[in-house]
Write a protein that holds these residues in place. Structure first.
Motif, PDB file in Angstrom:
ATOM      1  N   GLN A  34      33.689  86.052 -41.361  1.00  0.00           N
ATOM      2  CA  GLN A  34      32.681  87.212 -41.440  1.00  0.00           C
ATOM      3  C   GLN A  34      31.773  87.421 -40.590  1.00  0.00           C
ATOM      4  O   GLN A  34      30.837  86.114 -40.295  1.00  0.00           O
ATOM      5  N   VAL A  35      31.127  88.228 -39.869  1.00  0.00           N
ATOM      6  CA  VAL A  35      29.922  88.416 -39.119  1.00  0.00           C
ATOM      7  C   VAL A  35      29.095  89.382 -40.102  1.00  0.00           C
ATOM      8  O   VAL A  35      29.456  90.234 -40.930  1.00  0.00           O
ATOM      9  N   PRO A  36      27.783  89.017 -39.977  1.00  0.00           N
ATOM     10  CA  PRO A  36      26.695  89.837 -40.855  1.00  0.00           C
ATOM     11  C   PRO A  36      26.649  91.287 -40.297  1.00  0.00           C
ATOM     12  O   PRO A  36      26.927  91.609 -39.185  1.00  0.00           O
ATOM     13  N   VAL A  37      26.426  92.110 -41.278  1.00  0.00           N
ATOM     14  CA  VAL A  37      26.480  93.617 -40.950  1.00  0.00           C
ATOM     15  C   VAL A  37      25.429  94.335 -41.429  1.00  0.00           C
ATOM     16  O   VAL A  37      24.621  93.729 -42.342  1.00  0.00           O
ATOM     17  N   VAL A  38      24.852  95.250 -41.044  1.00  0.00           N
ATOM     18  CA  VAL A  38      23.795  96.384 -41.564  1.00  0.00           C
ATOM     19  C   VAL A  38      24.542  97.942 -41.471  1.00  0.00           C
ATOM     20  O   VAL A  38      25.120  97.886 -40.420  1.00  0.00           O
ATOM     21  N   GLY A  39      24.105  98.475 -42.431  1.00  0.00           N
ATOM     22  CA  GLY A  39      24.612  99.976 -42.486  1.00  0.00           C
ATOM     23  C   GLY A  39      23.575 100.807 -41.480  1.00  0.00           C
ATOM     24  O   GLY A  39      22.491 100.498 -41.154  1.00  0.00           O
ATOM     25  N   ALA A  40      24.181 101.821 -41.001  1.00  0.00           N
ATOM     26  CA  ALA A  40      23.329 102.918 -40.014  1.00  0.00           C
ATOM     27  C   ALA A  40      22.008 103.239 -40.396  1.00  0.00           C
ATOM     28  O   ALA A  40      21.187 103.169 -39.886  1.00  0.00           O
ATOM     29  N   SER A  41      22.114 103.382 -42.028  1.00  0.00           N
ATOM     30  CA  SER A  41      20.823 103.846 -42.464  1.00  0.00           C
ATOM     31  C   SER A  41      19.671 102.857 -42.847  1.00  0.00           C
ATOM     32  O   SER A  41      18.709 103.071 -43.171  1.00  0.00           O
ATOM     33  N   GLU A  42      20.210 101.430 -42.598  1.00  0.00           N
ATOM     34  CA  GLU A  42      19.439 100.332 -43.126  1.00  0.00           C
ATOM     35  C   GLU A  42      18.830  99.705 -41.715  1.00  0.00           C
ATOM     36  O   GLU A  42      18.097  98.837 -41.767  1.00  0.00           O
ATOM     37  N   VAL A  43      19.304 100.403 -40.248  1.00  0.00           N
ATOM     38  CA  VAL A  43      18.642  99.668 -39.227  1.00  0.00           C
ATOM     39  C   VAL A  43      17.286  99.892 -39.112  1.00  0.00           C
ATOM     40  O   VAL A  43      16.723 100.964 -39.122  1.00  0.00           O
ATOM     41  N   PRO A  44      16.539  98.843 -39.135  1.00  0.00           N
ATOM     42  CA  PRO A  44      14.883  98.948 -39.105  1.00  0.00           C
ATOM     43  C   PRO A  44      14.525  99.278 -37.710  1.00  0.00           C
ATOM     44  O   PRO A  44      15.170  98.994 -36.670  1.00  0.00           O
ATOM     45  N   ALA A  45      13.529 100.056 -37.613  1.00  0.00           N
ATOM     46  CA  ALA A  45      13.011 100.967 -36.478  1.00  0.00           C
ATOM     47  C   ALA A  45      12.516  99.854 -35.396  1.00  0.00           C
ATOM     48  O   ALA A  45      12.802 100.190 -34.249  1.00  0.00           O
ATOM     49  N   SER A  46      12.104  98.632 -35.772  1.00  0.00           N
ATOM     50  CA  SER A  46      11.713  97.649 -35.036  1.00  0.00           C
ATOM     51  C   SER A  46      13.124  96.797 -34.294  1.00  0.00           C
ATOM     52  O   SER A  46      12.791  95.944 -33.541  1.00  0.00           O
ATOM     53  N   ALA A  47      14.366  97.075 -34.833  1.00  0.00           N
ATOM     54  CA  ALA A  47      15.297  96.432 -34.270  1.00  0.00           C
ATOM     55  C   ALA A  47      15.563  96.532 -32.816  1.00  0.00           C
ATOM     56  O   ALA A  47      15.573  97.671 -32.202  1.00  0.00           O
ATOM     57  N   TYR A  48      16.155  95.523 -32.179  1.00  0.00           N
ATOM     58  CA  TYR A  48      16.678  95.725 -30.848  1.00  0.00           C
ATOM     59  C   TYR A  48      18.075  96.079 -31.060  1.00  0.00           C
ATOM     60  O   TYR A  48      19.038  95.380 -31.286  1.00  0.00           O
ATOM     61  N   LEU A  49      18.336  97.560 -30.553  1.00  0.00           N
ATOM     62  CA  LEU A  49      19.882  97.951 -30.886  1.00  0.00           C
ATOM     63  C   LEU A  49      20.623  97.539 -29.475  1.00  0.00           C
ATOM     64  O   LEU A  49      20.232  98.149 -28.280  1.00  0.00           O
ATOM     65  N   LEU A  50      21.581  96.835 -29.552  1.00  0.00           N
ATOM     66  CA  LEU A  50      22.212  96.321 -28.145  1.00  0.00           C
ATOM     67  C   LEU A  50      23.513  97.178 -28.456  1.00  0.00           C
ATOM     68  O   LEU A  50      24.641  96.952 -29.115  1.00  0.00           O
ATOM     69  N   ASP A  51      23.882  98.211 -27.371  1.00  0.00           N
ATOM     70  CA  ASP A  51      25.001  98.934 -27.240  1.00  0.00           C
ATOM     71  C   ASP A  51      25.925  98.498 -26.351  1.00  0.00           C
ATOM     72  O   ASP A  51      25.807  98.361 -25.139  1.00  0.00           O
ATOM     73  N   VAL A  52      27.294  97.826 -26.756  1.00  0.00           N
ATOM     74  CA  VAL A  52      28.033  97.413 -26.019  1.00  0.00           C
ATOM     75  C   VAL A  52      29.300  98.126 -25.564  1.00  0.00           C
ATOM     76  O   VAL A  52      30.296  97.570 -24.815  1.00  0.00           O
ATOM     77  N   ARG A  53      29.053  99.246 -25.615  1.00  0.00           N
ATOM     78  CA  ARG A  53      30.252 100.173 -25.135  1.00  0.00           C
ATOM     79  C   ARG A  53      30.314 100.314 -23.614  1.00  0.00           C
ATOM     80  O   ARG A  53      29.378  99.992 -23.027  1.00  0.00           O
ATOM     81  N   GLU A  54      31.387 100.803 -23.211  1.00  0.00           N
ATOM     82  CA  GLU A  54      31.526 101.255 -21.800  1.00  0.00           C
ATOM     83  C   GLU A  54      30.781 102.174 -21.440  1.00  0.00           C
ATOM     84  O   GLU A  54      30.119 103.180 -22.129  1.00  0.00           O
TER      85      GLU A  54
END
Length: 112
Positions: free
Chosen positions: A6-26
């Motif tokens: 299992q990998v650690p997860v976070v819900g969409a409403s719980e992502v902190p504003a300070s987080a580095y959001l890494l989008d790995v889509r095409e």
């Protein structure tokens, strides 16, 4: 999932504003719609661009539904990163949660 770590997860409403959001889509998925402050790095480029991903602070990895980003989180953990989490449900969950999105083509942002 049975037989997988299992990998650690976070819900969409719980992502902190300070987080580095890494989008790995095409590229086409990114152009259609993404989080305003996200950093685009298609999944296949992550190993070559590892130094661009912060080793400190919250890093949240996102794809369309959470599968590819879970693989990237597992990879990053294998390289010794312990600051990474998968966005549960991906951009689909982000959009459903009403989180902000922008597009690169001038159209209404959407999850492609």
């Amino acid at each position: 999932m049975f037989g997988r770590n299992q990998v650690p997860v976070v819900g969409a409403s719980e992502v902190p504003a300070s987080a580095y959001l890494l989008d790995v889509r095409e590229d086409d998925e990114w152009v259609a719609g993404h989080a305003p402050d996200a950093h685009h790095m298609p999944m296949h480029t992550v190993p070559a661009r590892l130094d661009e991903i912060p080793a400190d602070g919250d890093v949240v990895v996102v794809c369309r539904a959470g599968g590819r980003s879970a693989q990237v989180v597992a990879y990053l953990q294998a390289t010794g990163r312990d600051n990474v989490r998968n966005l549960a449900g991906g951009m689909m969950a982000w959009a459903q949660a009403g989180r902000p999105m922008v597009s690169e083509d001038g159209g209404a942002p959407q999850v492609a």
